[in-house]
Motif scaffolding. Structure first.
Motif, PDB file in Angstrom:
ATOM      1  N   MET A  75      91.221 -26.551  52.687  1.00  0.00           N
ATOM      2  CA  MET A  75      90.259 -26.844  51.631  1.00  0.00           C
ATOM      3  C   MET A  75      89.785 -25.545  51.005  1.00  0.00           C
ATOM      4  O   MET A  75      89.624 -24.534  51.686  1.00  0.00           O
ATOM      5  CB  MET A  75      89.048 -27.624  52.155  1.00  0.00           C
ATOM      6  N   TRP A  79      89.092 -29.816  58.993  1.00  0.00           N
ATOM      7  CA  TRP A  79      89.971 -28.805  58.438  1.00  0.00           C
ATOM      8  C   TRP A  79      89.940 -27.597  59.351  1.00  0.00           C
ATOM      9  O   TRP A  79      88.939 -27.339  60.021  1.00  0.00           O
ATOM     10  CB  TRP A  79      89.507 -28.406  57.036  1.00  0.00           C
ATOM     11  N   SER A 107      92.791 -29.702  49.649  1.00  0.00           N
ATOM     12  CA  SER A 107      91.641 -30.356  49.035  1.00  0.00           C
ATOM     13  C   SER A 107      90.742 -29.309  48.403  1.00  0.00           C
ATOM     14  O   SER A 107      90.743 -28.128  48.803  1.00  0.00           O
ATOM     15  CB  SER A 107      90.867 -31.165  50.076  1.00  0.00           C
ATOM     16  N   GLN A 165      94.031 -39.343  41.752  1.00  0.00           N
ATOM     17  CA  GLN A 165      94.439 -39.495  43.141  1.00  0.00           C
ATOM     18  C   GLN A 165      95.863 -38.974  43.287  1.00  0.00           C
ATOM     19  O   GLN A 165      96.696 -39.157  42.395  1.00  0.00           O
ATOM     20  CB  GLN A 165      94.375 -40.963  43.563  1.00  0.00           C
ATOM     21  N   PHE A 192      84.983 -33.747  44.322  1.00  0.00           N
ATOM     22  CA  PHE A 192      85.878 -33.559  45.456  1.00  0.00           C
ATOM     23  C   PHE A 192      87.290 -34.008  45.111  1.00  0.00           C
ATOM     24  O   PHE A 192      87.528 -35.177  44.820  1.00  0.00           O
ATOM     25  CB  PHE A 192      85.344 -34.356  46.650  1.00  0.00           C
ATOM     26  N   ILE A 193      88.223 -33.071  45.119  1.00  0.00           N
ATOM     27  CA  ILE A 193      89.642 -33.366  44.938  1.00  0.00           C
ATOM     28  C   ILE A 193      90.232 -33.540  46.328  1.00  0.00           C
ATOM     29  O   ILE A 193      90.434 -32.580  47.066  1.00  0.00           O
ATOM     30  CB  ILE A 193      90.356 -32.226  44.184  1.00  0.00           C
ATOM     31  N   ASP A 194      90.493 -34.777  46.687  1.00  0.00           N
ATOM     32  CA  ASP A 194      90.908 -35.101  48.051  1.00  0.00           C
ATOM     33  C   ASP A 194      92.428 -35.160  48.152  1.00  0.00           C
ATOM     34  O   ASP A 194      93.068 -36.032  47.579  1.00  0.00           O
ATOM     35  CB  ASP A 194      90.299 -36.440  48.472  1.00  0.00           C
ATOM     36  N   ARG A 195      92.979 -34.213  48.884  1.00  0.00           N
ATOM     37  CA  ARG A 195      94.407 -34.236  49.177  1.00  0.00           C
ATOM     38  C   ARG A 195      94.607 -34.359  50.686  1.00  0.00           C
ATOM     39  O   ARG A 195      95.603 -33.899  51.234  1.00  0.00           O
ATOM     40  CB  ARG A 195      95.087 -32.970  48.659  1.00  0.00           C
ATOM     41  N   GLY A 196      93.670 -34.993  51.356  1.00  0.00           N
ATOM     42  CA  GLY A 196      93.702 -35.089  52.807  1.00  0.00           C
ATOM     43  C   GLY A 196      94.848 -35.907  53.348  1.00  0.00           C
ATOM     44  O   GLY A 196      95.213 -35.782  54.505  1.00  0.00           O
ATOM     45  N   ARG A 237      99.136 -32.514  55.571  1.00  0.00           N
ATOM     46  CA  ARG A 237      97.775 -32.491  56.090  1.00  0.00           C
ATOM     47  C   ARG A 237      97.501 -33.656  57.039  1.00  0.00           C
ATOM     48  O   ARG A 237      96.382 -33.881  57.435  1.00  0.00           O
ATOM     49  CB  ARG A 237      96.767 -32.548  54.939  1.00  0.00           C
TER      50      ARG A 237
END
Length: 315
Positions: free
Chosen positions: A223, A124, A264, A74, A106-110, A115
């Motif tokens: 993304m 997105w 992401s 994370q 899924f690499i979530d950088r939201g 962002r």
């Protein structure tokens, strides 16, 4: 995850059925959400060592086309790794090994600082798909073709080509509806007269130039979608396969897990169909007659039936 569903553009003409599995150790309950996207919610209470079996069993039971699991790291607002969960990583590795369908990590950088406005709007604006070669990249491209239907999202296909290919006769191979050439041409044709859909070629001679192009992506995209597995002998990847921190992401996906990137990432792996008929490790066990809902496997608890989630009121 809501952003990912939004980008997939569910509509009345192309709806999506989602089965959410809330994974907890020993106890817990799933949370329901509130169209065009139909969701059914389950809770799986089990030791982490066997949760991957619950995921694969549910996917097989529901004939799912894609399993999406979270990356085990994370990221904080500064873009650096805030927390790493080794149990989730073990689950992802086992799901990749046994899944009855395609898998996306899924690499979530939201929630990174850059962002937040995108997160607030639940979509997105700029999505890219990396295409080198292989069935996983083809699966990633197919997913992005659906995203490209979204009127508010710009989609760019970045096609990496080794410079030696410029001197080859690309027409030598027969093109059919399942070939990579057909998929690429299909995307090119789809992008015609569509200002938000772009096709971009990057001619490279080795992995160093590939890395340079990827590093230059910066904050252009919200993304990026990429296939997990590639031909490790490909000249496009030459020099990149010697070391990898997270091999479950593949060579390119592992690069995107670096804190140097702030978008992401969805890493897609297409399960080989030939292996599914031989591997019955996910086969549903015989179960007693079901009393409440015949669609629900007794290993799972269901909060309710399908819930209609209206992501797009204007459709």
């Amino acid at each position: 995850m809501v952003n990912l569903l939004e980008a997939a553009y569910p509509s009345r003409f192309s709806p999506i059925s989602v089965f959410t599995l809330h994974l907890v150790e020993l106890k817990g309950r799933a949370h329901a959400h509130q169209g065009t996207l139909m969701a059914q919610h389950f809770t799986a209470a089990a030791p982490f060592s066997s949760i991957n079996d619950d995921i694969c069993t549910l996917a097989l039971d529901k004939k799912a086309a894609l399993i999406v699991t979270p990356f085990h790291k994370q990221y904080g607002i500064d873009g650096n790794v805030d927390h790493a969960n080794s149990a989730i990583r073990s689950i992802n590795l086992n799901v990749l090994d046994k899944a009855p369908c395609s898998v996306g990590i899924f690499i979530d950088r939201g929630e990174t600082e850059g962002r937040r406005s995108v997160l607030m709007s639940h979509t997105w604006r700029n999505v890219a798909v990396i295409f080198i070669e292989g069935r996983d990249d083809a699966e990633a491209l197919a997913f992005c073709m659906r995203i490209a239907e979204h009127p508010d999202v710009s989609v760019t296909m970045i096609h990496f080509i080794h410079k030696s290919s410029l001197y080859l006769n690309h027409q030598a191979g027969e093109e059919n509806e399942y070939s990579e050439a057909h998929l690429i041409n299909n995307f090119k044709n789809f992008s015609l007269n569509k200002p938000k859909i772009h096709y971009r070629e990057e001619i490279v001679r080795d992995g160093v130039q590939t890395t340079q192009v990827i590093s230059a992506l910066g904050d252009t995209y919200d993304m990026v979608v990429v296939g997990r597995d590639h031909d490790l002998d490909s000249s496009v990847l030459y020099g990149l396969t010697d070391w990898s921190e997270c091999p479950e992401l593949g060579v390119i996906g592992d690069m995107f897990a670096s804190s140097d990137f702030h978008f992401s990432v969805l890493v897609v792996h297409q399960q080989e169909g030939e292996s599914l008929g031989m591997d019955d490790s996910c086969k549903l066990p015989d179960s007693p007659p079901r009393i409440v809902d015949p669609r629900v496997h007794p290993r799972f608890s269901v909060e309710e039936g399908f819930t209609s989630i209206d992501l797009h009121n204007n459709r």
